[in-house]
Write a protein that holds these residues in place. Structure first.
Motif: not given
Length: 1024
Positions: A12-13, A70-72, A107, A160-161, A207
């Motif tokens: 996770n971020l 995306k997170t990667h 996140d 993110d998310e 993202s």
């Protein structure tokens, strides 16, 4: 390959933001991941903006489904910004390569952060107090506030998310609004602020989750992006982290799953071997795939088969499937299994069908992609040896071709998208199954034609694709029907089919067929041979007859042992015959149901049902060929057998014909029906039993009971008898038959009346000698001698005598008895009533001329008649006159004339008239010329004209002239015809027939009849 125990940890971020990566772990992370073109684009543009060396957009949107990288991508960007030393291996020209950059982020999975997105970002910058007025209550920072927070040092903001965060935030009330609306405003203001000059070194990466359940959460992001576009006339730049259409998926798999790969030379060798396999398939016309393009694709995808990319592209968008992460997890399980089971040692590539669905881990991974096909997997593809594909491979003698094809079709059927591309055509399937040392020559017939008939969930699309679907197919319906049939039902269906195959049509070798009867039902008849199709009986030795003992005992007790045949064979394959008979009944039931539903002939279900019936019929016939291979027949000392191999030529079985050929070969049956003289000798030798005469029904009974007698056409015995009697070898004596030699029959004569003139009594006779060479004759009852006159013309002997006696003599055998033959002429008697001097007269005429006797009181002229001397007046009191012409024992029929009826003689002399009479039938030459003369004299026209010509001077040639119906010929016309033939042949004997004569005036008719004193009946003969 990497250690199987190292699972793909989902990062996770927050792992990055909470500093879980030091420089070493960051280096390890990057070495295990492939930097995609999408990542490189994000990195280049982000560092260009951070350094202010290039004018780059401020915000980037990573949009892909879950697990799409995306997170990667955010973590990779953050690690490169945090640890400059890691940038040197990317192959990118980044400004300020050794400068560290600040990275902050949010996140969305941390949904319980008390101060919202802006508070989290401010805290990471150490400026939490700057937003203290925006915490209680929570309110969105404006553009200026964001500028105040972020201006100065370059900074990367990773968000993110957010879609799930927005979904949750909608439930948190803030005054009259909610946290989602407030956060959306904050995000919108942040994006606008980042486009201000003060924040030219700020990069925002967001993202989004496309095609997920967080559609409403994504809506807040889209609204913020729309606000940005409207306020700044600039849009956020979308970036796809992993390109789904190119080769990046193979690069990712190679990087994540393998430590090292062979060199280019080895990869090229493998590609060439696969290209050779495809070329061989192309030569066999199994695929149209280009070997060159095939090799090129293999080089790009090695160590995976390139079909993996195409198939992955079909199901990657399935709801819930994490596109990159899910594929990595799936392929790690597949590849690990190949290495653990050592199957990898046998492979040069990893194919889409190298999936062990009997492995629970692999099955579970595929189950998450499309759980609707789980039942199809276990029933049709993989179930520890019991699935339909595994069973088919076992039936084919081992191997995995059916399983490979089924697994490839399964992977091609995983998509759950709307209007998906499912399944593969035969040519595609075969091309993707091609590999070195893998025999595909019978793949189409052994697998692709049989698998759809056994798999329950395999379907065929309208464009010919095979695909799996979570709906049972025709094969499953067939199975359910078959399972419902009792053994009795299966036997009944088999009876009907075998009866159609062996139905006697020629009927010479056998005349009745009983299929699978009880032994008590078999009752052969004397004149009818029965073929009994029995269920084969298991025997030990090859010399034994495969018949149930009950049938053997039945045969031993039969009277007519030569009237039974048995068809039997191999007991081991009888179960397969019954199974296919049940399948035939089931498919015919399904077709009947489709008929009742009026299903179109072009409907895929209808097409598949008809194809299925064809396959079932082929299998049934094949099973019958293997099972029924022995014809058992009676021979001189015991039952014998003849091995037979039934053939289907162009779907024609002709079972009777093939049994016929087998028995011909065994000399048990004879098709000779022409050499009857030879058969006469056989019958006398084998069936007369030294009896003479012999009762004919006993001969037939012996033919039915003696097993050394050949089978033949049932009527042949009667044909033999008829021929023997006709040729004088046998004679019939009531119900008995006596064989010769016999004394010579007396000679005889056949006398045929070819023509007779009713007016003159002259006859034309055809004389045929029988048993002799010459015919003599005398007039009357005198028996001819050698001094008597010979018949001058056998084909046309003219005579007007009342009686002739003939004798046929055999000039080659003076002692040959000659039997006299007496021929008697016929006497015709006619009458005519006419008026003379006011008085009615009657006239009689006989032909030939013989004495006439008559009575006027109606009495019999034979006993009371007075001699006729000429026309006489009819007594006024007379009602009936009877007359008889008689000489010796020859007399005419009694002519009875009713003279009370007023005769109508009122012919109108001026009107046209038609004379319809029978008096001109087959009249001979002289009278014929007289009629032609009268036609000329009285202007008559003949209709219904036939002329028979006999030409003595040309050897007795004969021919007929017939005028077409409705055509009239004058006397002159007929005269021309007669003279034409006479000019050609000289002397001509003729026979003339005229049905009707037409006159233009009635007077011409009266002149003719009065001149020749011809009586006529006005009512029946005259039309005027």
């Amino acid at each position: 390959m990497f250690d199987r125990n190292r699972r793909d940890t989902v990062l996770n971020l927050s792992d990055f933001l909470n500093h879980h990566f030091d420089e070493n772990s960051a280096k390890q992370f990057l070495s295990e991941n492939f930097v995609t073109s999408g990542m490189k684009l994000l990195i280049q543009k982000s560092f260009d903006r951070l350094s202010s060396t290039h004018d780059q957009p401020s915000a980037y949107l990573l949009s892909q489904a879950m697990g799409g990288g995306k997170t990667h991508s955010m973590i990779v960007l953050g690690l490169l910004a945090r640890y400059p030393e890691l940038r040197q291996n990317l192959g990118l020209k980044l400004p300020d390569p050794l400068k560290k950059y600040t990275v902050i982020g949010f996140d969305g999975r941390e949904s319980d952060y008390p101060y919202g997105l802006w508070g989290a970002l401010a805290k990471q910058l150490g400026k939490e107090e700057l937003f203290k007025d925006h915490y209680t209550p929570l309110k969105a920072p404006g553009v200026t506030s964001w500028i105040s927070l972020l201006q100065g040092e370059p900074v990367i903001i990773l968000l993110d998310e957010l879609p799930p965060y927005f979904d949750n935030a909608r439930s948190i009330q803030i005054g009259a609004s909610n946290l989602a609306d407030v956060t959306a405003t904050a995000l919108s203001n942040l994006l606008v602020a980042a486009n201000k000059a003060e924040l030219a070194n700020v990069v925002i990466v967001i993202s989004d989750l496309s095609a997920t359940a967080y559609a409403e959460g994504s809506g807040f992001i889209n609204q913020a992006l729309e606000n940005l576009r409207q306020e700044t006339q600039r849009s956020i730049v979308p970036i796809e982290p992993v390109a789904t259409q190119g080769d990046e998926i193979f690069h990712i798999l190679r990087t994540r799953l393998f430590e090292s790969l062979p060199g280019i030379a080895e990869i090229d060798r493998v590609a060439c071997r696969y290209a050779e396999a495809v070329e061989q398939a192309k030569h066999m016309e199994l695929t149209a795939q280009s070997s060159a393009s095939f090799a090129a694709l293999i080089r790009e995808s090695y160590p995976f088969h390139y079909a993996l990319r195409d198939l992955y592209g079909r199901f990657k968008a399935n709801p819930g499937f994490q596109q990159t992460r899910g594929l990595l997890r799936l392929m790690r399980a597949v590849v690990s299994n190949l290495w653990e089971t050592e199957r990898a040692k046998q492979l040069e590539l990893i194919h889409p069908y190298d999936i062990d669905l009997n492995n629970q881990e692999i099955f579970s991974e595929f189950s998450t992609i499309n759980p609707n096909l789980n039942e199809a997997v276990r029933l049709d593809i993989a179930n520890h040896g019991t699935s339909h594909a595994e069973a088919l491979d076992a039936k084919l003698g081992g191997g995995t071709q059916a399983q490979d094809a089924a697994k490839l079709l399964y992977v091609a059927s995983l998509s759950t998208a709307q209007n998906p591309e499912l399944g593969l055509r035969d040519s595609e399937l075969i091309a993707w199954l091609c590999r070195p040392d893998y025999d595909i020559s019978r793949l189409k017939t052994d697998v692709l034609e049989q698998l759809p008939t056994s798999a329950w969930y395999l379907h065929v699309s309208t464009d010919g694709r095979l695909y799996f679907k979570n709906v049972r197919n025709l094969a499953a319906t067939l199975h359910s029907y078959v399972e419902s049939y009792t053994q009795e039902t299966r036997i009944k269906e088999l009876k009907e089919y075998l009866s159609s195959l062996f139905k006697p049509t020629l009927g010479d070798v056998y005349q009745a067929c009983l299929v699978l009867p009880l032994w008590q039902e078999v009752q052969p008849e004397q004149d009818k041979t029965i073929l009994v199709v029995t269920e084969p009986y298991q025997v030990q030795g090859q010399d034994q007859i495969p018949l149930h003992p009950d049938f053997i005992r039945l045969y031993e007790q039969l009277e007519y042992k030569n009237r039974i045949l048995f068809l039997t064979g191999d007991r081991d394959t009888m179960t397969e015959v019954l199974k296919n008979a049940a399948l035939l009944k089931a498919i015919e039931t399904i077709l009947a149901e489709q008929d009742s539903e009026r299903l179109s002939e072009r409907d895929p279900q209808r097409i598949e049902a008809k194809k299925s019936k064809d396959r079932i019929l082929i299998n049934l016939r094949s099973a019958i060929q293997q099972t029924y291979s022995t014809v058992v027949y009676p021979s001189a000392d015991r039952l014998r057998k003849e091995i037979i191999r039934f053939n289907f030529d162009n779907n024609n079985y002709e079972g009777e014909s093939q049994i016929r050929s087998a028995l011909l070969n065994a000399r048990k049956f004879s098709d000779d029906t022409k050499n009857l003289d030879a058969w006469i000798g056989k019958v006398e030798e084998r069936l007369f039993d030294n009896q003479n005469p012999v009762r004919w029904k006993d001969v037939k009974a012996r033919a039915a009971s003696k097993t050394n007698w050949q089978l033949h056409l049932p009527r042949l015995l009667d044909d033999i008898k008829g021929h023997a009697v006709r040729t004088g070898k046998w004679r019939e004596e009531g119900e008995y038959v006596r064989k010769g030699p016999f004394p010579k029959e007396p000679t005889g004569i056949s006398v045929i009346v070819k023509n007779r003139d009713e007016n003159t009594g002259k006859a034309i006779l055809e004389i045929r000698p029988i048993g002799g060479t010459k015919v003599l004759y005398e007039i009357g009852d005198i028996i001819p001698t050698t001094a008597s006159s010979p018949v001058p013309n056998y084909s046309a002997f003219e005579t007007d005598d009342l009686k002739l006696t003939f004798v046929c003599i055999d000039e080659n055998d003076p002692n040959h008895e000659a039997r006299p033959v007496v021929w008697k002429n016929k006497v015709s008697l006619k009458s005519r009533i006419f008026e003379q001097a006011g008085e009615r007269y009657i006239e009689f005429v006989s032909a030939p001329q013989v004495p006439i006797f008559y009575t006027t009181d109606g009495s019999d002229p034979r006993t009371r008649g007075v001699p006729y001397a000429g026309p006489f007046p009819i007594p006024r009191s007379c009602r009936v006159i009877q007359a008889l012409a008689k000489k010796d024992d020859i007399e005419s029929e009694i002519l009875s004339r009713d003279v009370t009826q007023q005769e109508r003689t009122a012919v109108d002399p001026a009107k046209p008239l038609t004379w319809k009479t029978k008096r001109f039938q087959n009249i001979a030459t002289s009278e014929a010329w007289q009629v032609v003369t009268r036609l000329i004299e009285h202007s008559g026209e003949a209709e219904g004209l036939t002329i028979y010509f006999e030409l003595p001077e040309t050897g007795g040639e004969e021919f007929n002239y017939t005028a077409p119906e409705g055509i009239r010929k004058s006397g002159e016309d007929i005269k021309d015809i007669l003279e034409l033939v006479s000019n050609y042949a000289g002397t001509v004997n003729i026979g003339l027939t005229i049905q009707r004569i037409h006159f233009s005036r009635g007077q011409d008719f009266l002149d003719w009849t009065n001149k020749d004193k011809i009586p006529y009946d006005f009512t029946s003969e005259v039309r005027q």
